[in-house]
Design a protein around this motif. Structure first.
Motif, PDB file in Angstrom:
ATOM      1  N   MET A   1      22.297  -7.244  -3.017  1.00 41.37           N
ATOM      2  CA  MET A   1      22.069  -7.808  -1.560  1.00 41.37           C
ATOM      3  C   MET A   1      21.263  -9.193  -1.754  1.00 41.37           C
ATOM      4  N   ASN A   2      21.644 -10.539  -1.646  1.00 37.68           N
ATOM      5  CA  ASN A   2      21.030 -11.594  -1.909  1.00 37.68           C
ATOM      6  C   ASN A   2      20.463 -12.113  -0.688  1.00 37.68           C
ATOM      7  N   PHE A   3      19.267 -12.391  -0.931  1.00 36.56           N
ATOM      8  CA  PHE A   3      18.154 -13.012   0.003  1.00 36.56           C
ATOM      9  C   PHE A   3      17.954 -14.681  -0.393  1.00 36.56           C
ATOM     10  N   SER A   4      18.421 -15.572   0.246  1.00 37.25           N
ATOM     11  CA  SER A   4      18.154 -17.022  -0.159  1.00 37.25           C
ATOM     12  C   SER A   4      17.087 -17.339   0.272  1.00 37.25           C
ATOM     13  N   SER A   5      16.470 -18.643  -0.190  1.00 41.70           N
ATOM     14  CA  SER A   5      15.181 -19.120   0.252  1.00 41.70           C
ATOM     15  C   SER A   5      15.303 -19.670   1.509  1.00 41.70           C
ATOM     16  N   GLU A   6      16.529 -19.985   2.029  1.00 44.09           N
ATOM     17  CA  GLU A   6      16.882 -20.649   3.385  1.00 44.09           C
ATOM     18  C   GLU A   6      16.496 -19.676   4.534  1.00 44.09           C
ATOM     19  N   GLN A   7      15.926 -19.991   5.597  1.00 44.10           N
ATOM     20  CA  GLN A   7      15.698 -19.073   6.667  1.00 44.10           C
ATOM     21  C   GLN A   7      16.869 -19.406   7.789  1.00 44.10           C
ATOM     22  N   PRO A   8      17.691 -18.298   7.979  1.00 40.04           N
ATOM     23  CA  PRO A   8      18.738 -18.469   8.794  1.00 40.04           C
ATOM     24  C   PRO A   8      18.410 -18.925  10.187  1.00 40.04           C
ATOM     25  N   LYS A   9      19.127 -19.490  10.768  1.00 44.41           N
ATOM     26  CA  LYS A   9      18.938 -19.826  12.307  1.00 44.41           C
ATOM     27  C   LYS A   9      20.183 -19.181  13.191  1.00 44.41           C
ATOM     28  N   ILE A  10      19.753 -18.522  14.149  1.00 49.04           N
ATOM     29  CA  ILE A  10      20.493 -17.572  14.894  1.00 49.04           C
ATOM     30  C   ILE A  10      20.263 -17.913  16.464  1.00 49.04           C
ATOM     31  N   ILE A  11      21.347 -18.010  17.167  1.00 48.34           N
ATOM     32  CA  ILE A  11      21.307 -17.913  18.404  1.00 48.34           C
ATOM     33  C   ILE A  11      21.593 -16.610  19.058  1.00 48.34           C
ATOM     34  N   VAL A  12      21.029 -15.750  19.868  1.00 48.07           N
ATOM     35  CA  VAL A  12      21.579 -14.596  20.476  1.00 48.07           C
ATOM     36  C   VAL A  12      21.817 -14.890  22.013  1.00 48.07           C
ATOM     37  N   VAL A  13      22.911 -14.758  22.500  1.00 49.13           N
ATOM     38  CA  VAL A  13      23.325 -14.790  23.931  1.00 49.13           C
ATOM     39  C   VAL A  13      23.329 -13.527  24.301  1.00 49.13           C
ATOM     40  N   GLY A  14      22.530 -12.903  25.374  1.00 48.55           N
ATOM     41  CA  GLY A  14      22.756 -11.548  25.666  1.00 48.55           C
ATOM     42  C   GLY A  14      21.864 -10.952  26.745  1.00 48.55           C
ATOM     43  N   SER A  15      21.736  -9.554  26.814  1.00 49.17           N
ATOM     44  CA  SER A  15      21.021  -8.989  27.666  1.00 49.17           C
ATOM     45  C   SER A  15      19.477  -8.535  27.252  1.00 49.17           C
ATOM     46  N   SER A  16      18.858  -8.290  28.120  1.00 50.84           N
ATOM     47  CA  SER A  16      17.586  -7.570  27.806  1.00 50.84           C
ATOM     48  C   SER A  16      17.546  -6.602  28.924  1.00 50.84           C
ATOM     49  N   SER A  17      16.540  -5.827  28.626  1.00 51.00           N
ATOM     50  CA  SER A  17      16.323  -4.600  29.543  1.00 51.00           C
ATOM     51  C   SER A  17      15.036  -3.678  29.195  1.00 51.00           C
ATOM     52  N   ILE A  18      14.676  -3.051  30.276  1.00 52.10           N
ATOM     53  CA  ILE A  18      13.625  -1.891  29.778  1.00 52.10           C
ATOM     54  C   ILE A  18      14.425  -0.480  30.019  1.00 52.10           C
ATOM     55  N   ASP A  19      14.322   0.249  28.871  1.00 52.85           N
ATOM     56  CA  ASP A  19      15.016   1.337  28.874  1.00 52.85           C
ATOM     57  C   ASP A  19      14.145   2.797  29.115  1.00 52.85           C
ATOM     58  N   LEU A  20      14.470   3.511  30.194  1.00 53.13           N
ATOM     59  CA  LEU A  20      13.563   4.758  30.668  1.00 53.13           C
ATOM     60  C   LEU A  20      14.522   5.809  30.136  1.00 53.13           C
ATOM     61  N   VAL A  21      13.834   6.468  29.333  1.00 56.63           N
ATOM     62  CA  VAL A  21      14.515   7.401  28.178  1.00 56.63           C
ATOM     63  C   VAL A  21      14.038   8.853  28.606  1.00 56.63           C
ATOM     64  N   LEU A  22      14.722   9.857  28.820  1.00 58.74           N
ATOM     65  CA  LEU A  22      14.397  11.132  29.253  1.00 58.74           C
ATOM     66  C   LEU A  22      15.081  12.121  28.271  1.00 58.74           C
ATOM     67  N   GLU A  23      14.157  12.995  27.704  1.00 60.94           N
ATOM     68  CA  GLU A  23      14.723  13.876  26.881  1.00 60.94           C
ATOM     69  C   GLU A  23      14.629  15.155  27.592  1.00 60.94           C
ATOM     70  N   THR A  24      15.847  16.004  27.603  1.00 63.73           N
ATOM     71  CA  THR A  24      16.332  17.068  28.164  1.00 63.73           C
ATOM     72  C   THR A  24      16.814  18.123  27.163  1.00 63.73           C
ATOM     73  N   GLU A  25      16.712  19.520  27.539  1.00 61.53           N
ATOM     74  CA  GLU A  25      17.422  20.532  26.849  1.00 61.53           C
ATOM     75  C   GLU A  25      18.929  20.648  26.685  1.00 61.53           C
ATOM     76  N   LYS A  26      19.537  19.727  27.649  1.00 63.98           N
ATOM     77  CA  LYS A  26      20.991  19.723  27.878  1.00 63.98           C
ATOM     78  C   LYS A  26      21.232  18.344  28.689  1.00 63.98           C
ATOM     79  N   ILE A  27      22.382  17.992  28.193  1.00 64.82           N
ATOM     80  CA  ILE A  27      23.020  16.997  29.310  1.00 64.82           C
ATOM     81  C   ILE A  27      23.733  17.369  30.517  1.00 64.82           C
TER      82      ILE A  27
END
Length: 296
Positions: A1-27
């Motif tokens: 795995m090669n990591f060059s000295s150049e810093q990649p430039k990336i645009i991400v177009v997409g969603s963001s959210s707050i996730d509420l996670v519930l842990e249960t003994e069963k679905i």
């Protein structure tokens, strides 16, 4: 795995959210009530996950998205800034609340209900406003938690400037041939392949789109056709405790490796490794690794 000295430039177009996670003994089944053993909230949304994931792996990242004018939106903005993601093109709307996701998880199984809310307000004008940054980016990442017209416009704009485009096809919908032809790689869940591409046999789809379609499953394995043979890579920890965000983590790792001009098999291996590491902690962003975790 090669990591060059150049810093990649990336645009991400997409969603963001707050996730509420519930842990249960069963679905729970239909019409069934169960008690949660715990509840927590985390930062999420496939777009924001990939923005944070690629930023932690050393990229210079611009995120184009939309949040509500509410406390949750402000939390998301502050989190992205703290993760060194440029939020100059994250828009606030008073038409919808900030996106949320409700997650029920039990013994490795997960059921997720996403409320897109403000993410539905992301429009082509928002993408057009970042036009000059498309000139200089190395890669554009998109997912499917935003309006399809925004996805299509992003693909056209990126290809207009000859830029690489990566798509994580989730939540799964049937893709137009225009999108399939004009993106450079598509990551799709194995259980949703036929939703995205139709009813052809799996091997036929992978062979038709060799080195382009990468099929993922919950064991952190990736299958694709390299033009000569089917390739299979798996990186499954002794116990994959938390599966939220593994697809976004894989996408982030794959994208970074590609930006550093690695061969496809190295991109897949690195994506798998990034995905394996996120599964060690709760939340879609919490366990995302940093460059220093691989090259100390």
């Amino acid at each position: 795995m090669n990591f060059s000295s150049e810093q990649p430039k990336i645009i991400v177009v997409g969603s963001s959210s707050i996730d509420l996670v519930l842990e249960t003994e069963k679905i729970p089944s239909a019409n069934e009530t169960v008690l949660a053993t715990s509840s927590d909230s985390y930062f999420g949304g496939k777009g924001a996950n990939q923005a944070v994931g690629t930023a932690r792996l050393g990229a210079s990242v611009y995120f184009i998205g939309c949040v509500g004018m509410d406390p949750l939106g402000q939390q998301i903005m502050r989190n992205l800034v703290s993760e060194n993601v440029n939020v100059g093109f994250v828009y606030e709307t008073d038409l919808e609340a900030t996106g949320t996701a409700y997650v029920t998880t039990s013994d490795g199984d997960t059921v997720i209900v996403v409320v897109p809310a403000a993410n539905k307000c992301l429009d082509i004008d928002h993408i057009e406003a970042a036009d000059k940054y498309f000139h200089t980016t190395d890669l554009v990442l998109i997912q499917l938690e935003i309006p399809m017209k925004a996805v299509e416009y992003t693909v056209r704009k990126a290809k207009k400037y000859g830029k690489k485009v990566g798509l994580y096809a989730a939540p799964a919908v049937h893709l137009s041939q225009e999108i399939i032809d004009n993106v450079d790689f598509i990551i799709v869940k194995s259980s949703e392949l036929h939703i995205v591409f139709g009813d052809d046999e799996r091997e036929d789809i992978l062979k038709k789109y060799f080195n382009k379609v990468f099929l993922r499953d919950d064991t952190n394995s990736t299958i694709y056709f390299d033009g000569t043979e089917m390739k299979y890579f798996r990186n499954d920890k002794d116990k994959t405790s938390y599966k939220m965000g593994m697809g976004d983590a894989f996408t982030s790792g794959f994208a970074i490796a590609l930006c550093h001009n690695n061969a496809i098999d190295e991109c897949v291996k690195f994506g798998n490794e990034v995905s394996a590491r996120i599964s060690e902690k709760k939340g879609s962003q919490t366990g995302l690794p940093r460059v220093s975790d691989f090259f100390s």
